[in-house]
Design a protein around this motif. Structure first.
Motif, PDB file in Angstrom:
ATOM      1  N   PHE A  36       0.808  -1.215   0.000  1.00 27.43           N
ATOM      2  CA  PHE A  36       0.000   0.000   0.000  1.00 27.43           C
ATOM      3  C   PHE A  36       0.848   1.276   0.000  1.00 27.43           C
ATOM      4  CE2 PHE A  36      -2.774  -3.282   1.637  1.00 27.43           C
ATOM      5  CZ  PHE A  36      -3.980  -3.022   0.998  1.00 27.43           C
TER       6      PHE A  36
ATOM      7  N   HIS B 248      -2.433 -10.050   3.015  1.00 24.81           N
ATOM      8  CA  HIS B 248      -2.897  -9.348   1.815  1.00 24.81           C
ATOM      9  C   HIS B 248      -1.924  -9.584   0.654  1.00 24.81           C
ATOM     10  CE1 HIS B 248      -4.401  -6.094  -0.771  1.00 24.81           C
ATOM     11  NE2 HIS B 248      -3.127  -5.766  -0.939  1.00 24.81           N
TER      12      HIS B 248
ATOM     13  N   GLU C  69      -7.266  -4.964   5.502  1.00 28.02           N
ATOM     14  CA  GLU C  69      -7.357  -5.262   4.071  1.00 28.02           C
ATOM     15  C   GLU C  69      -7.679  -3.942   3.377  1.00 28.02           C
ATOM     16  OE1 GLU C  69      -6.691  -6.333   1.311  1.00 28.02           O
ATOM     17  OE2 GLU C  69      -7.544  -8.345   1.122  1.00 28.02           O
ATOM     18  N   THR C  70      -7.680  -3.918   2.064  1.00 25.25           N
ATOM     19  CA  THR C  70      -7.930  -2.678   1.333  1.00 25.25           C
ATOM     20  C   THR C  70      -9.150  -1.950   1.884  1.00 25.25           C
ATOM     21  OG1 THR C  70      -7.000  -3.700  -0.657  1.00 25.25           O
ATOM     22  CG2 THR C  70      -8.318  -1.698  -0.952  1.00 25.25           C
ATOM     23  N   ASP C  71      -8.958  -0.700   2.304  1.00 24.47           N
ATOM     24  CA  ASP C  71     -10.023   0.159   2.829  1.00 24.47           C
ATOM     25  C   ASP C  71     -10.719  -0.411   4.066  1.00 24.47           C
ATOM     26  OD1 ASP C  71      -9.622   2.159   0.944  1.00 24.47           O
ATOM     27  OD2 ASP C  71     -11.046   1.294  -0.480  1.00 24.47           O
TER      28      ASP C  71
END
Length: 422
Positions: free
Chosen positions: A82, A205, A367-369
């Motif tokens: 990220f 992830h 995790e994403t967002d």
């Protein structure tokens, strides 16, 4: 090594070299002198606030060995893909050019508390009227049998960010298909309580996208951990079947490693692994022990000012301090630095000192967002920094709130690094 107040504290030949060297830094102008050891969330913030709020009345010297400082906070997001490594690296040029801070890139290797000088590895010493020490953490020797610092290239800790973070990520990328990533989690107390479990999330992830049949084994000496319900909910939702945690009920507190064989032994059972992230037990950065300021692994402080309980002319910030209820985090160190800076200015210039108030928030990305947080406010009592109220994300929150929490953390990162480095 036994020490007392009238003994120069140092390390071997480095201390001898510092004692014999004639060079003395910052000995001019006749202004009060503040020396800050450590250029992280505590030290850089303290140096900047003292310099900017003292109207040139105080000479400030910051001693930090690295020319580029990589934040431990958000380093897990680099592991997860990220962030890139450059986004968590920061330099000291603005502190020098805009705030007039004398930035010395060297190791502080000793403190003479009677003479009020700090010895440098490169030779010479720096005099102070007040000393602020914010060295972060070092590791307890022998905490994980089979592992010491000589093994950190084979089994990285990555709990001091930068090259260790890059090494761990490279090892993750080189894992065989279906391989095993192991983490040895630390016992309390340690830097960033949710940190190991955010790291598990970020490794998961990465593996989910690049090596989906890989497994993660977490060996943990603690019965419970920060944000446990939130992390376990997230792991079940996003990484089902990938992560196994072994706590003390099943031998998580009886672990050893063999870096050459790349094995982890848990309560006598040997596990072959492909990557092993060893996060050992922690203690205050070594300079605190060298200066005779610890009562064991940590350095006790007076809550209202962050002054050492062993020397009123020294303030100790962040991870290294034993202060009470605040977690060891970048946010905590930044908050404590502002209290210490105000106390130092008051002592040296007579400026007004307001009652100490502290705060902390720790964000984690699962995790994403999917961001979560925990935090609290604190006040200084005679005995400790005491928690007054707190908050934590809840399980079952909707996706919009979790995304907003993550975005909040990104904004905080930009804000705190600007507060540290200008």
């Amino acid at each position: 090594m036994s020490v007392n107040r009238r003994t120069f504290i140092g390390t071997g030949a480095l201390a001898a070299a510092a004692l014999s060297a004639p060079k003395v830094f910052g000995a001019s102008h006749g202004k009060p002198k503040v020396v800050v050891i450590g250029g992280g969330a505590g030290g850089a913030t303290a140096a900047r606030y003292i310099a900017k709020d003292s109207d040139g009345q105080i000479d400030v010297t910051l001693i930090e060995p690295t020319r580029k400082y990589y934040t431990c906070f958000f380093s897990n997001l680099y592991l997860g893909g990220f962030r890139d490594i450059s986004s968590i690296g920061h330099t000291y040029g603005t502190l020098a050019s805009e705030y007039g801070i004398n930035v010395v890139h060297d190791w502080a290797v000793g403190v003479d508390r009677d003479a009020k000088t700090v010895a440098l590895a490169g030779g010479g010493s720096v005099p102070y009227d007040r000393l602020i020490i914010s060295p972060g953490i070092d590791f307890v020797e022998g905490a994980v049998p089979g592992w010491d610092l000589s093994a950190q290239t084979k089994m990285p800790h990555a709990y001091k960010a930068g090259t260790q973070s890059e090494l761990l990520k490279a090892q993750m990328a080189a894992m065989p298909e279906g391989g095993t990533f192991a983490m040895i989690a630390p016992p309390n107390p340690y830097r960033c309580p949710p940190g190991p479990y955010e790291r598990v999330s970020m490794v998961a992830h990465y593996l989910k996208e690049n090596n989906p049949t890989a497994k993660i084994l977490v060996v943990d000496p603690k019965a419970k951990f920060s944000k446990q319900g939130l992390f376990e909910e997230g792991w079940n939702k996003h990484y089902s079947g990938m992560i196994e945690r072994i706590g003390p009920d099943f031998g998580g507190d009886k672990v050893s490693v063999d870096p050459d064989a790349m094995t982890v032994t848990i309560d006598g059972a040997v596990e072959n692994v492909d990557v092993c992230n060893v996060i050992p037990a922690m203690k205050a950065g070594h300079i605190c022990e060298a200066a005779g300021l610890t009562d064991g692994n940590w350095a006790p402080v007076v809550p209202a000012t962050m002054q050492s309980r062993m020397d009123e002319n020294i303030h100790i910030l962040g991870d290294a301090s034993a202060q009470g209820d605040m977690p060891k985090s970048g946010f905590s160190a930044n908050s404590q630095a502002k209290v210490a800076a105000m106390a130092v200015r008051g002592a040296l210039t007579g400026s007004k000192v307001f009652p100490a108030k502290f705060s902390n928030t720790c964000w984690s990305l699962i995790e994403t967002d999917d961001g979560v947080k925990v935090g609290a406010s604190y006040e200084a009592t005679e005995e400790k920094i005491a928690k007054t109220d707190g908050f934590i994300s809840q399980t079952g929150e909707d996706a919009a709130l979790r995304k907003a929490t993550y975005e909040e953390s990104v904004g905080w990162y930009e804000g705190i690094t600007a507060d540290m480095f200008g």
